[in-house]
Every structure is written in C-alpha cells, then in structure tokens.
Scaffold this motif. Structure first.
Motif, PDB file in Angstrom:
ATOM      1  N   VAL A  21       1.074  -1.206   0.094  1.00 38.90           N
ATOM      2  CA  VAL A  21      -0.059   0.069  -0.088  1.00 38.90           C
ATOM      3  C   VAL A  21       0.949   1.097  -0.095  1.00 38.90           C
ATOM      4  CG1 VAL A  21      -1.800   1.209   1.095  1.00 38.90           C
ATOM      5  CG2 VAL A  21      -1.909  -1.284   1.427  1.00 38.90           C
ATOM      6  N   TYR A  22       1.199   1.531  -1.235  1.00 39.80           N
ATOM      7  CA  TYR A  22       2.020   2.948  -1.304  1.00 39.80           C
ATOM      8  C   TYR A  22       1.349   4.137  -1.310  1.00 39.80           C
ATOM      9  CZ  TYR A  22       5.206  -0.709  -3.425  1.00 39.80           C
ATOM     10  OH  TYR A  22       5.844  -1.927  -3.712  1.00 39.80           O
ATOM     11  N   THR A  23      -0.199   3.949  -1.586  1.00 40.58           N
ATOM     12  CA  THR A  23      -0.789   5.391  -1.576  1.00 40.58           C
ATOM     13  C   THR A  23      -2.127   5.195  -0.609  1.00 40.58           C
ATOM     14  OG1 THR A  23      -0.165   5.663  -3.889  1.00 40.58           O
ATOM     15  CG2 THR A  23      -2.230   6.919  -2.957  1.00 40.58           C
ATOM     16  N   ASP A  24      -2.136   6.040   0.322  1.00 38.67           N
ATOM     17  CA  ASP A  24      -3.198   6.112   1.349  1.00 38.67           C
ATOM     18  C   ASP A  24      -4.428   6.578   0.582  1.00 38.67           C
ATOM     19  OD1 ASP A  24      -2.628   4.626   3.197  1.00 38.67           O
ATOM     20  OD2 ASP A  24      -1.509   6.319   4.379  1.00 38.67           O
ATOM     21  N   LEU A  28      -9.844  -2.890  -4.954  1.00 38.26           N
ATOM     22  CA  LEU A  28      -9.397  -1.664  -5.632  1.00 38.26           C
ATOM     23  C   LEU A  28      -7.870  -1.497  -5.947  1.00 38.26           C
ATOM     24  CD1 LEU A  28      -9.967   1.448  -6.428  1.00 38.26           C
ATOM     25  CD2 LEU A  28      -9.418   1.804  -3.778  1.00 38.26           C
ATOM     26  N   THR A  29      -7.480  -1.388  -7.121  1.00 34.91           N
ATOM     27  CA  THR A  29      -5.946  -1.118  -7.561  1.00 34.91           C
ATOM     28  C   THR A  29      -5.717   0.227  -7.662  1.00 34.91           C
ATOM     29  OG1 THR A  29      -5.925  -3.713  -7.909  1.00 34.91           O
ATOM     30  CG2 THR A  29      -4.262  -2.234  -8.756  1.00 34.91           C
ATOM     31  N   LEU A  30      -4.612   0.650  -6.950  1.00 37.78           N
ATOM     32  CA  LEU A  30      -4.062   1.982  -7.341  1.00 37.78           C
ATOM     33  C   LEU A  30      -2.721   1.781  -8.318  1.00 37.78           C
ATOM     34  CD1 LEU A  30      -4.693   4.505  -4.372  1.00 37.78           C
ATOM     35  CD2 LEU A  30      -6.251   3.594  -6.059  1.00 37.78           C
ATOM     36  N   TYR A  31      -2.746   2.137  -9.111  1.00 35.23           N
ATOM     37  CA  TYR A  31      -1.278   1.580 -10.164  1.00 35.23           C
ATOM     38  C   TYR A  31      -0.236   2.814  -9.822  1.00 35.23           C
ATOM     39  CZ  TYR A  31      -4.953  -1.206 -12.171  1.00 35.23           C
ATOM     40  OH  TYR A  31      -5.704  -2.444 -12.385  1.00 35.23           O
ATOM     41  N   GLY A  50     -18.782   3.545 -18.776  1.00 33.02           N
ATOM     42  CA  GLY A  50     -18.181   2.474 -19.456  1.00 33.02           C
ATOM     43  C   GLY A  50     -16.699   2.361 -19.447  1.00 33.02           C
ATOM     44  N   ALA A  51     -15.980   3.531 -18.968  1.00 31.91           N
ATOM     45  CA  ALA A  51     -14.469   3.374 -18.824  1.00 31.91           C
ATOM     46  C   ALA A  51     -14.304   2.181 -17.930  1.00 31.91           C
ATOM     47  CB  ALA A  51     -13.935   5.040 -18.498  1.00 31.91           C
ATOM     48  N   LEU A  52     -12.931   1.564 -17.930  1.00 34.32           N
ATOM     49  CA  LEU A  52     -12.459   0.777 -17.211  1.00 34.32           C
ATOM     50  C   LEU A  52     -11.494   1.469 -16.128  1.00 34.32           C
ATOM     51  CD1 LEU A  52     -11.816  -2.468 -19.296  1.00 34.32           C
ATOM     52  CD2 LEU A  52     -13.894  -1.896 -18.053  1.00 34.32           C
ATOM     53  N   LEU A  53     -11.281   2.472 -16.423  1.00 30.38           N
ATOM     54  CA  LEU A  53     -10.077   3.308 -15.426  1.00 30.38           C
ATOM     55  C   LEU A  53     -10.299   4.575 -14.872  1.00 30.38           C
ATOM     56  CD1 LEU A  53      -7.210   2.317 -14.894  1.00 30.38           C
ATOM     57  CD2 LEU A  53      -6.436   3.830 -16.799  1.00 30.38           C
ATOM     58  N   GLY A  54     -10.322   4.765 -13.501  1.00 30.59           N
ATOM     59  CA  GLY A  54     -10.850   5.846 -13.030  1.00 30.59           C
ATOM     60  C   GLY A  54      -9.405   6.792 -12.380  1.00 30.59           C
ATOM     61  N   SER A  55      -9.684   7.489 -11.446  1.00 32.40           N
ATOM     62  CA  SER A  55      -8.350   8.292 -10.672  1.00 32.40           C
ATOM     63  C   SER A  55      -8.886   8.186  -9.403  1.00 32.40           C
ATOM     64  CB  SER A  55      -8.268   9.459 -11.466  1.00 32.40           C
ATOM     65  OG  SER A  55      -7.350  10.174 -10.834  1.00 32.40           O
ATOM     66  N   LEU A  56      -7.788   8.069  -8.422  1.00 34.66           N
ATOM     67  CA  LEU A  56      -8.102   8.279  -6.949  1.00 34.66           C
ATOM     68  C   LEU A  56      -6.915   8.547  -6.421  1.00 34.66           C
ATOM     69  CD1 LEU A  56     -10.033   7.710  -4.557  1.00 34.66           C
ATOM     70  CD2 LEU A  56      -9.637   5.449  -4.551  1.00 34.66           C
ATOM     71  N   SER A  57      -6.885   9.360  -5.305  1.00 29.04           N
ATOM     72  CA  SER A  57      -5.510   9.744  -4.667  1.00 29.04           C
ATOM     73  C   SER A  57      -4.341  10.144  -5.700  1.00 29.04           C
ATOM     74  CB  SER A  57      -5.050   8.631  -3.774  1.00 29.04           C
ATOM     75  OG  SER A  57      -6.178   8.490  -2.771  1.00 29.04           O
ATOM     76  N   GLY A  58      -4.756  10.698  -6.843  1.00 33.53           N
ATOM     77  CA  GLY A  58      -3.811  11.094  -7.647  1.00 33.53           C
ATOM     78  C   GLY A  58      -3.316  10.015  -8.682  1.00 33.53           C
ATOM     79  N   ARG A  59      -3.762   8.814  -8.427  1.00 36.64           N
ATOM     80  CA  ARG A  59      -3.163   7.686  -9.290  1.00 36.64           C
ATOM     81  C   ARG A  59      -4.463   7.083  -9.999  1.00 36.64           C
ATOM     82  NH1 ARG A  59       1.914   6.829  -8.905  1.00 36.64           N
ATOM     83  NH2 ARG A  59       2.808   7.601  -6.829  1.00 36.64           N
ATOM     84  N   PRO A  60      -3.885   6.455 -11.313  1.00 31.65           N
ATOM     85  CA  PRO A  60      -4.877   5.692 -12.111  1.00 31.65           C
ATOM     86  C   PRO A  60      -5.421   4.532 -11.085  1.00 31.65           C
ATOM     87  CG  PRO A  60      -2.712   6.089 -13.134  1.00 31.65           C
ATOM     88  CD  PRO A  60      -2.510   6.430 -11.759  1.00 31.65           C
TER      89      PRO A  60
END
Ligand SMILES: Nc1ncnc2c1ncn2[C@@H]1O[C@H](COP(=O)(O)OP(=O)(O)O)[C@@H](O)[C@H]1O
Ligand SMILES: N[C@@H](CCOP(=O)(O)O)C(=O)O
Length: 321
Positions: free
Chosen positions: A3-6, A50-53, A88-98
């Motif tokens: 967990v690199y990003t909170d 949930l995955t943050l890349y 319809g998109a598979l990708l969003g954004s959270l805490s500044g990460r895809p």
C-alpha cells in the motif's frame, strides 16, 4: 506490504459513485504484492479489489491489462474482471493515481505447492495461452533482451557488492542470451509473472489467476520457463523434476509444445531466471532501508540461472522426449 498510496474514505466514497458498486461498508489495505496498492472493499453488493497503479506501471499499458482480463474471462479463464464505470470506462482516478475496481477472486495462494498443484498451473497457463489468441491489443515485452540490458546498466556498478564476480558473470550471460535467443517460436499473450502468489486455490482446485500487470506479447514457451523457475525449485535450490514433469504434462494436456519449443527450454529458462534476477537486483540496490516492502532475494534467481546453464538436455526438466 503493498500500500504505497493512502486513500481517504470520502474520496473513496466519491470514487464509488462513478460505479454501480453499491455503497461502501468497509475497506482495508492488502499487505501482499509488490507493484501496486491494493485494497479489499466490502460494499452493499459484492466484495471488490481496488487497485491504484504505482511507479512501474505505465498508464498507457492499462487498457492492455484491463482489456486482457475481460478477454480471458469472456473465454472462460478464471481471472478478475474489471468493473466498468457508469460511463463505460474501466479506469478512474483516486488519490492522484490511475485506479480500477476488479472482481474479488475466492481462494488463496499456496505457500508449499506440490506436484499436483504444478500440474494445475501448467494446465491453466496453457488455457491462458489458448484463450489469449485473438486479443487485439499488443504490448511488446519491456522486460526482454533490450530491457534486461537497460536494467543491468543501472545495477552493474554495484553488482559485486551483492556477490563478488557478478559483473563479469552477468555481462557474459547477457551476451550469450543475445546470441542464442530463439526466433520464430509460437508467440502470443503471456502472463509473464505467474508465480505462486498469483495463482489462487480452493483446496487443491485452482480457482483463478491474478496480477496481469506484466502480461505482454512474447514467446509462449518463455512463459512456461517462468513457471518452471517459479514453481519447480525447492528452498534448498534443487530443481524438483517431479514438479517439472507435472507442470509440463499439465501444460501439454492443453497445448502440446513443439520440438523447437522443447529444445529452446534451457535457453528460455536462463533468460527468465536472469529477468527476475535483474529486477530483484535493481530493487535490492535501490529500495531504501526501512521501506515498507519485502525485498526479494536476487541470488535465488542467480542460483536458478546457474542450474539452467549446466542443463544438457530438456529431458532434465522432466519432459519425456
Ligand atoms: N482479484 C483479486 N481477488 C482477490 N484478491 C486479490 C485480487 N487481486 C489482488 N488480490 C490480493 O492482493 C494481493 C496483491 O495483488 P497483486 O495483483 O499480486 O499485486 P501487485 O501487482 O502489487 O504485486 C494478492 O496477493 C491478493 O491477496
Ligand atoms: N514475481 C516477482 C515480483 C513481482 O511480484 P508480484 O507481487 O507482482 O507477483 C519476483 O518474484 O521477483
């Protein structure tokens, strides 16, 4: 850990409004993994991952990874399915990460796999290779010959700190592989990281494959060699031919290997051992002391590489020729 990003609860709740995922009941970071930040979410509907890349994942590669999971799942392979957003998109954004939501897969990975599990993994790998045919996106393997050299150049100057003599040994290995790397073998979509922690079992039954974030287009038999390295060596460094036989039989029960692929296994296995040695060596030398991530031992893969170097016949992997 991974967990690199909170994430803040309010941000997550806002993120979930973009999906038909129900309301958030709880979430927690998942300690396992190396590359990305993963969270287990319980919602009023189904559990989700949930995955943050993070750093090593190129955003431009995400459509390949997420689309591949859709493609494989639609062809009957048990793997996570990305949940589409309302738009319809598979990708969003959270805490500044895809960020993406993917389905939760039941099962757990095996700390002590046996030959019968290796057989199942071989079968599932071949099923993935067959199911991957027709996937229209392409992603060349960034961690093949050229990528290895680039990675090596970043570690070379300090390599002898890890084991004296490494500089010379790896330089000549890279030269050997550049000259001997097979051409013209069957290619397609490969998983490229099908280690025990990426295969789930329920009891002795394989329940699914996860972590497609190194998947790419490359030689199918190279993927087989990655699995032989990851599953068929014991803790003391010995190759377990019973496991190797089971894995190769399982694979060939779905997709028989050609004689050219079989002949290439020793070279491919040297290459795949070197690939994991190099990423581990780089991480070993660059991960700061005290970082919340478990560094993996590069020398484990150096020992595997040395084993493959002295293989004289592919029969030594457990193939009946
Ligand atoms: N779809 C899934 N279903 C259930 N657990 C998952 C799923 N995806 C990831 N996990 C959990 O998260 C951990 C790390 O996932 P992984 O994709 O291997 O991360 P990384 O890419 O960071 O190595 C896994 O070991 C597993 O415990
Ligand atoms: N399998 C690689 C590291 C990548 O880890 P994963 O958690 O993404 O499977 C290794 O063992 O070096």
């Amino acid at each position: 850990m991974a967990v690199y990003t909170d994430i803040a609860e309010d941000d997550l709740k806002w993120f979930l409004t973009e999906y038909d995922a129900g309301s958030l009941l709880s979430y927690k970071g998942i300690a396992e993994g190396v590359e990305n930040s993963n969270f287990l979410l319980h919602t009023s509907k189904e559990p989700l991952i949930l995955t943050l890349y993070e750093k090593r994942v190129e955003k431009s590669d995400l459509p390949f990874f997420l689309g591949l999971m859709q493609h494989l799942a639609a062809r009957g392979l048990s793997c996570p399915l990305p949940l589409p957003r309302r738009d319809g998109a598979l990708l969003g954004s959270l805490s500044g990460r895809p960020a993406a939501l993917i389905s939760f897969l039941e099962g757990m990975w095996l700390r002590k796999p046996e030959a019968k599990h290796c057989r199942e993994v071989g079968r599932a790998l071949a099923q993935m290779h067959v199911a991957g045919a027709g996937f229209e996106l392409k992603r060349p393997n960034a961690l093949s010959l050229d990528g290895w050299r680039t990675l090596w150049e970043k570690s070379e100057a300090r390599a002898d700190e890890v084991e004296p003599g490494l500089q010379d040994e790896i330089r000549s290995e890279l030269d050997f592989l550049a000259a001997a790397w097979p051409k013209g073998l069957p290619a397609g979509v490969i998983h490229a990281d099908l280690f025990p922690d990426n295969v789930f079992f329920l009891g002795d039954q394989l329940s699914g494959l996860i972590d497609f974030y190194f998947a790419c287009n490359d030689l199918l038999a190279y993927d087989v060699s990655i699995c032989l390295n990851a599953w068929c060596f014991e803790k003391d460094g010995a190759y377990n031919i019973t496991k190797g036989t089971a894995m190769l039989e399982g694979y060939q029960s779905v997709r028989p290997l050609s004689s050219e692929e079989i002949a290439a296994l020793p070279v491919l296995s040297r290459g795949s051992a070197l690939r994991f040695f190099l990423t581990r060596l780089y991480d070993w030398l660059t991960t700061p002391e005290g970082a919340m991530v478990t560094k993996k031992d590069p020398l484990e893969y150096l020992r595997k590489l040395r084993f493959h170097r002295q293989v004289v016949s592919p029969a030594e992997y457990g193939l009946s020729l």
